[in-house]
Design an enzyme around this catalytic site. Structure first.
Site, PDB file in Angstrom:
ATOM      1  CB  CYS A  53      -5.635  -0.466   4.797  1.00  0.00           C
ATOM      2  SG  CYS A  53      -5.362   0.050   3.083  1.00  0.00           S
ATOM      3  CB  CYS A  75      -0.903   0.005   1.235  1.00  0.00           C
ATOM      4  SG  CYS A  75      -2.070   1.385   1.271  1.00  0.00           S
ATOM      5  CG  HIS A 133      -1.455  -1.131   5.843  1.00  0.00           C
ATOM      6  ND1 HIS A 133      -1.963  -0.125   6.637  1.00  0.00           N
ATOM      7  CD2 HIS A 133      -1.681  -0.735   4.567  1.00  0.00           C
ATOM      8  CE1 HIS A 133      -2.442   0.839   5.856  1.00  0.00           C
ATOM      9  NE2 HIS A 133      -2.289   0.499   4.602  1.00  0.00           N
ATOM     10  CG  ASP A 188      -0.723   4.031   5.306  1.00  0.00           C
ATOM     11  OD1 ASP A 188       0.165   4.572   5.995  1.00  0.00           O
ATOM     12  OD2 ASP A 188      -1.917   4.002   5.646  1.00  0.00           O
ATOM     13  NE  ARG A 227      -0.698   4.813   8.720  1.00  0.00           N
ATOM     14  CZ  ARG A 227      -1.935   4.481   9.069  1.00  0.00           C
ATOM     15  NH1 ARG A 227      -2.324   4.640  10.316  1.00  0.00           N
ATOM     16  NH2 ARG A 227      -2.770   3.982   8.166  1.00  0.00           N
TER      17      ARG A 227
HETATM   18 CO    CO Z   1      -3.415   1.194   3.059  1.00  0.00          CO
END
Ligand code: CO
Length: 218
Positions: A102, A43, A99, A45, A47
């Site tokens: 999400c 992803c 994750h 993302d 993080r």
């Molecule tokens: Co995500």
């Protein structure tokens, strides 16, 4: 320039100096080419930082990231990544890593008009539809979202296997192996879902197998 960008460039300068001090030929060697063993699909993302969380060095992981780690075979981007990773880099493993927490997954469970994002998340909503009974039976929102993260990773692994790039390589060499992983942000831990994806795919071969000759496996 923002403070963060100024800091980032200064960090980079220090990093390059440190690397060169440790090994004067480090970057020359890196410039000569890459030989990663794995393709990681994860992803976008901020993080979920693949190299950092896996302790991987430059050159070890070929990376593709998009919102909610979707493998949509009509997406030219992921198609080109799969082709290059399999046919040129000969990666032995493909990891699809979702994750928990999400945002894409949460959005797919709560339909609302988000413009272009709706189009992108449609395949994720299809995963919801495919596993609706199981997901709707989970009444806790957080656990339902976690379950969809896991089911999505499995489905995206199946999409990887549906691709002709991967199937052609499979029938020639038995590689790449495909692995569904989930990153648990709260724990900092990456978990292998422990599914044998060639077994998971076996049931679906009658539909998705691209093997050009011989009887189809049923
Ligand atoms: Co995500």
């Amino acid at each position: 320039m923002s403070d963060f960008l100024r800091q980032a460039l200064a960090n980079n300068e220090r990093w390059a100096e440190r690397k060169r001090a440790e090994d004067p030929e480090y970057f020359e060697r890196l410039a000569r080419g890459q030989n990663p063993e794995i393709l990681y699909i994860g992803c976008s993302d901020s993080r979920v930082t693949v190299e950092e969380m896996l302790g991987a060095a430059p050159g070890q992981v070929f990376v593709h990231r998009n919102i909610a780690n979707q493998v949509v075979l009509t997406d030219a981007n992921v198609g080109a990544v799969l082709q290059y990773a399999v046919e040129q880099l000969h990666v032995e493993h493909i990891v699809v890593c979702g994750h928990y927490e999400c945002g894409g997954v949460a959005s797919a469970l709560a339909p609302t008009d988000m413009g272009q994002l709706n189009n992108w998340l449609q395949t994720l909503r299809d995963v919801y539809r495919l596993h609706r009974t199981e997901l709707d039976a989970e009444l806790d929102d957080r656990l339902r979202s976690r379950l969809l993260v896991e089911l999505n990773v499995r489905e995206q692994c199946l999409n990887v296997i549906k691709s002709h790039h991967v199937q052609r390589a499979w029938y020639k060499t038995g590689f790449p192996k495909v692995h569904p992983w989930v990153f648990d942000i709260e724990q900092g831990r990456v978990r292998d879902l422990g599914l044998d994806m060639s077994e998971e795919f076996a049931d679906l071969r009658a539909i998705y197998d691209l093997k050009p000759v011989g009887p189809r496996a049923r």
